[in-house]
Design a protein around this motif. Structure first.
Motif, PDB file in Angstrom:
ATOM      1  N   LEU A   1     -23.275  13.260  16.186  1.00 26.75           N
ATOM      2  CA  LEU A   1     -21.936  12.667  16.115  1.00 26.75           C
ATOM      3  C   LEU A   1     -21.752  11.532  17.125  1.00 26.75           C
ATOM      4  O   LEU A   1     -20.878  10.681  16.936  1.00 26.75           O
ATOM      5  CB  LEU A   1     -20.867  13.741  16.312  1.00 26.75           C
ATOM      6  CG  LEU A   1     -20.733  14.727  15.146  1.00 26.75           C
ATOM      7  CD1 LEU A   1     -19.728  15.827  15.488  1.00 26.75           C
ATOM      8  CD2 LEU A   1     -20.316  14.010  13.857  1.00 26.75           C
ATOM      9  N   GLU A   2     -22.576  11.489  18.170  1.00 25.81           N
ATOM     10  CA  GLU A   2     -22.514  10.372  19.117  1.00 25.81           C
ATOM     11  C   GLU A   2     -23.201   9.120  18.562  1.00 25.81           C
ATOM     12  O   GLU A   2     -22.970   8.007  19.060  1.00 25.81           O
ATOM     13  CB  GLU A   2     -23.158  10.765  20.441  1.00 25.81           C
ATOM     14  CG  GLU A   2     -22.370  11.802  21.231  1.00 25.81           C
ATOM     15  CD  GLU A   2     -23.021  12.103  22.570  1.00 25.81           C
ATOM     16  OE1 GLU A   2     -23.849  11.281  23.030  1.00 25.81           O
ATOM     17  OE2 GLU A   2     -22.701  13.162  23.151  1.00 25.81           O
ATOM     18  N   ARG A   3     -24.041   9.291  17.554  1.00 24.26           N
ATOM     19  CA  ARG A   3     -24.777   8.142  17.002  1.00 24.26           C
ATOM     20  C   ARG A   3     -23.824   7.129  16.358  1.00 24.26           C
ATOM     21  O   ARG A   3     -24.121   5.931  16.349  1.00 24.26           O
ATOM     22  CB  ARG A   3     -25.824   8.622  15.992  1.00 24.26           C
ATOM     23  CG  ARG A   3     -26.878   9.517  16.621  1.00 24.26           C
ATOM     24  CD  ARG A   3     -27.872  10.051  15.591  1.00 24.26           C
ATOM     25  NE  ARG A   3     -28.610  11.187  16.150  1.00 24.26           N
ATOM     26  CZ  ARG A   3     -29.491  11.899  15.485  1.00 24.26           C
ATOM     27  NH1 ARG A   3     -29.763  11.599  14.204  1.00 24.26           N
ATOM     28  NH2 ARG A   3     -30.112  12.919  16.063  1.00 24.26           N
ATOM     29  N   PHE A   4     -22.706   7.593  15.824  1.00 25.51           N
ATOM     30  CA  PHE A   4     -21.717   6.677  15.263  1.00 25.51           C
ATOM     31  C   PHE A   4     -21.209   5.726  16.352  1.00 25.51           C
ATOM     32  O   PHE A   4     -21.063   4.518  16.118  1.00 25.51           O
ATOM     33  CB  PHE A   4     -20.545   7.460  14.666  1.00 25.51           C
ATOM     34  CG  PHE A   4     -20.916   8.326  13.502  1.00 25.51           C
ATOM     35  CD1 PHE A   4     -20.685   7.899  12.203  1.00 25.51           C
ATOM     36  CD2 PHE A   4     -21.490   9.581  13.697  1.00 25.51           C
ATOM     37  CE1 PHE A   4     -21.018   8.698  11.114  1.00 25.51           C
ATOM     38  CE2 PHE A   4     -21.828  10.391  12.616  1.00 25.51           C
ATOM     39  CZ  PHE A   4     -21.599   9.940  11.322  1.00 25.51           C
ATOM     40  N   ASP A   5     -20.947   6.253  17.539  1.00 26.39           N
ATOM     41  CA  ASP A   5     -20.452   5.438  18.653  1.00 26.39           C
ATOM     42  C   ASP A   5     -21.512   4.451  19.126  1.00 26.39           C
ATOM     43  O   ASP A   5     -21.216   3.284  19.390  1.00 26.39           O
ATOM     44  CB  ASP A   5     -20.031   6.342  19.815  1.00 26.39           C
ATOM     45  CG  ASP A   5     -19.062   7.425  19.389  1.00 26.39           C
ATOM     46  OD1 ASP A   5     -17.989   7.094  18.856  1.00 26.39           O
ATOM     47  OD2 ASP A   5     -19.397   8.612  19.557  1.00 26.39           O
ATOM     48  N   ARG A   6     -22.743   4.923  19.233  1.00 24.00           N
ATOM     49  CA  ARG A   6     -23.807   4.036  19.690  1.00 24.00           C
ATOM     50  C   ARG A   6     -24.042   2.920  18.667  1.00 24.00           C
ATOM     51  O   ARG A   6     -24.308   1.769  19.036  1.00 24.00           O
ATOM     52  CB  ARG A   6     -25.104   4.826  19.908  1.00 24.00           C
ATOM     53  CG  ARG A   6     -24.997   5.978  20.910  1.00 24.00           C
ATOM     54  CD  ARG A   6     -24.809   5.488  22.350  1.00 24.00           C
ATOM     55  NE  ARG A   6     -23.456   5.027  22.641  1.00 24.00           N
ATOM     56  CZ  ARG A   6     -22.430   5.835  22.860  1.00 24.00           C
ATOM     57  NH1 ARG A   6     -22.573   7.141  22.780  1.00 24.00           N
ATOM     58  NH2 ARG A   6     -21.252   5.334  23.152  1.00 24.00           N
TER      59      ARG A   6
ATOM     60  N   LEU B   1     -28.249   6.815  10.412  1.00 32.82           N
ATOM     61  CA  LEU B   1     -28.081   7.602  11.624  1.00 32.82           C
ATOM     62  C   LEU B   1     -28.943   8.855  11.666  1.00 32.82           C
ATOM     63  O   LEU B   1     -28.941   9.566  12.668  1.00 32.82           O
ATOM     64  CB  LEU B   1     -26.602   7.976  11.792  1.00 32.82           C
ATOM     65  CG  LEU B   1     -25.651   6.792  11.931  1.00 32.82           C
ATOM     66  CD1 LEU B   1     -24.234   7.280  12.209  1.00 32.82           C
ATOM     67  CD2 LEU B   1     -26.106   5.817  13.022  1.00 32.82           C
ATOM     68  N   THR B   2     -29.676   9.122  10.622  1.00 32.83           N
ATOM     69  CA  THR B   2     -30.666  10.194  10.685  1.00 32.83           C
ATOM     70  C   THR B   2     -31.929   9.725  11.391  1.00 32.83           C
ATOM     71  O   THR B   2     -32.544  10.484  12.146  1.00 32.83           O
ATOM     72  CB  THR B   2     -31.010  10.706   9.281  1.00 32.83           C
ATOM     73  OG1 THR B   2     -29.827  11.202   8.662  1.00 32.83           O
ATOM     74  CG2 THR B   2     -32.055  11.815   9.327  1.00 32.83           C
ATOM     75  N   MET B   3     -32.296   8.458  11.180  1.00 31.30           N
ATOM     76  CA  MET B   3     -33.549   7.944  11.736  1.00 31.30           C
ATOM     77  C   MET B   3     -33.352   7.079  12.978  1.00 31.30           C
ATOM     78  O   MET B   3     -34.274   6.947  13.786  1.00 31.30           O
ATOM     79  CB  MET B   3     -34.310   7.181  10.652  1.00 31.30           C
ATOM     80  CG  MET B   3     -34.769   8.110   9.530  1.00 31.30           C
ATOM     81  SD  MET B   3     -35.686   7.308   8.193  1.00 31.30           S
ATOM     82  CE  MET B   3     -37.230   6.920   9.006  1.00 31.30           C
ATOM     83  N   LEU B   4     -32.174   6.485  13.138  1.00 29.99           N
ATOM     84  CA  LEU B   4     -31.881   5.703  14.333  1.00 29.99           C
ATOM     85  C   LEU B   4     -31.064   6.537  15.328  1.00 29.99           C
ATOM     86  O   LEU B   4     -30.384   7.489  14.944  1.00 29.99           O
ATOM     87  CB  LEU B   4     -31.083   4.442  13.971  1.00 29.99           C
ATOM     88  CG  LEU B   4     -31.713   3.476  12.963  1.00 29.99           C
ATOM     89  CD1 LEU B   4     -30.806   2.258  12.781  1.00 29.99           C
ATOM     90  CD2 LEU B   4     -33.099   3.033  13.401  1.00 29.99           C
ATOM     91  N   TYR B   5     -31.148   6.157  16.593  1.00 35.65           N
ATOM     92  CA  TYR B   5     -30.367   6.780  17.669  1.00 35.65           C
ATOM     93  C   TYR B   5     -30.662   8.267  17.823  1.00 35.65           C
ATOM     94  O   TYR B   5     -29.795   9.047  18.240  1.00 35.65           O
ATOM     95  CB  TYR B   5     -28.862   6.561  17.438  1.00 35.65           C
ATOM     96  CG  TYR B   5     -28.463   5.116  17.352  1.00 35.65           C
ATOM     97  CD1 TYR B   5     -28.374   4.318  18.493  1.00 35.65           C
ATOM     98  CD2 TYR B   5     -28.188   4.532  16.114  1.00 35.65           C
ATOM     99  CE1 TYR B   5     -28.012   2.984  18.416  1.00 35.65           C
ATOM    100  CE2 TYR B   5     -27.828   3.199  16.022  1.00 35.65           C
ATOM    101  CZ  TYR B   5     -27.745   2.426  17.171  1.00 35.65           C
ATOM    102  OH  TYR B   5     -27.396   1.097  17.088  1.00 35.65           O
ATOM    103  N   THR B   6     -31.877   8.680  17.530  1.00 35.91           N
ATOM    104  CA  THR B   6     -32.196  10.102  17.632  1.00 35.91           C
ATOM    105  C   THR B   6     -32.240  10.587  19.081  1.00 35.91           C
ATOM    106  O   THR B   6     -32.342  11.801  19.316  1.00 35.91           O
ATOM    107  CB  THR B   6     -33.536  10.406  16.939  1.00 35.91           C
ATOM    108  OG1 THR B   6     -34.562   9.593  17.522  1.00 35.91           O
ATOM    109  CG2 THR B   6     -33.447  10.126  15.448  1.00 35.91           C
ATOM    110  N   GLU B   7     -32.135   9.668  20.024  1.00 39.49           N
ATOM    111  CA  GLU B   7     -32.044  10.050  21.425  1.00 39.49           C
ATOM    112  C   GLU B   7     -30.649  10.577  21.785  1.00 39.49           C
ATOM    113  O   GLU B   7     -30.412  10.991  22.933  1.00 39.49           O
ATOM    114  CB  GLU B   7     -32.421   8.872  22.336  1.00 39.49           C
ATOM    115  CG  GLU B   7     -31.580   7.620  22.144  1.00 39.49           C
ATOM    116  CD  GLU B   7     -32.177   6.626  21.157  1.00 39.49           C
ATOM    117  OE1 GLU B   7     -32.045   5.412  21.394  1.00 39.49           O
ATOM    118  OE2 GLU B   7     -32.762   7.058  20.133  1.00 39.49           O
TER     119      GLU B   7
END
Length: 258
Positions: A18-23, A8-14
């Motif tokens: 904390l929202e990256r967990f949901d995505r 989640l550091t490199m993916l979902y950076t858009e």
């Protein structure tokens, strides 16, 4: 079949962290990792994991001032007190977040006997400390193009360190991108060292993007892991070319991600 996790550091950076967990959960990931939890309340991170039913498979020990360019200091004797303090901070987060493993690269240091003995001392401390917490320890060899002067840059060197430390709680984190950049043949590495590898991260080479953007044969790579009986996690640690959600085509077609 190997298990796939999202970094989640490199993916979902858009998205905010904390929202990256949901995505990631929306895209079918039941496990995640990230570089560092430090600076965020552990309870907030744990809440994100809990609401998505996700396992935290890995984060890193503190590596110094990351934004200023520091990339670790485990082999530097004058930084041993900093290493011990960082280990204590990591343990405080681990008691809340319950990661499967904690990783650290060696960082840059002079390639001397003193530096290597410092690695042995510091990793011995970390392996025993984390074992008492029920958390595994891994070292990640880092290529010297991305981190000049990295003390442990190849898998054989990491295995030499494992043998010196002699603690079953200590293994190798194998980063496919760093391995290829260091000049290693990944299939030779898997054939010789897979029993010492506890965690894997992947990206295509060159570019460090998703499979299909570079020259690596990922079908052969995953087949080799299956043939070798690897049952650990493979984390997607790449810079997506395009939106993150559009970068998973290989994994869906291979049946590695629903």
């Amino acid at each position: 079949m190997v298990n796939i996790a999202a970094n989640l550091t490199m993916l979902y950076t858009e998205h905010p962290f904390l929202e990256r967990f949901d995505r990631a959960a929306d895209d079918g990931f039941t496990a995640v990792e990230f570089f560092f939890p430090y600076g965020l309340p552990a309870d907030d991170i744990q809440a994100a994991l809990t609401r998505n039913g996700q396992e935290l498979v890995l984060f890193n020990l503190p590596l110094g001032d990351w934004d200023a360019g520091e990339r670790g200091f485990v082999g530097r004797p004058e930084r041993s007190a900093d290493f011990a303090a960082g280990l204590a901070e990591a343990v405080s987060y681990a008691r809340v977040l319950h990661p499967t493993r904690i990783n650290t690269p060696s960082g840059p240091a002079p390639d001397t006997a003193e530096s290597f003995e410092t690695l042995v001392t510091n990793f011995s401390l970390a392996a025993s400390t984390l074992a008492a917490e029920g958390v595994g320890l891994v070292i990640e060899p880092i290529n010297r193009f991305d981190v000049p002067g990295a003390l442990v840059s190849t898998v054989p060197r990491a295995v030499e360190l494992l043998d010196r430390v002699g603690n079953d709680n200590f293994g190798v984190q194998y980063d496919l991108y760093h391995s290829v950049r260091a000049g290693e043949d990944p299939f030779e590495v898997i054939a010789e060292y897979l029993p010492r590898i506890r965690h894997i991260q992947i990206a295509d080479v060159p570019g460090r993007h998703q499979p299909g953007t570079g020259a690596l044969d990922f079908e052969r790579f995953f087949a080799a892991l299956d043939d070798g009986g690897y049952e650990g996690w493979v984390s997607l640690e790449y810079h997506p070319e395009g939106l993150t959600g559009e970068s998973f085509g290989f994994f869906r077609s291979a049946g590695l991600l629903a």
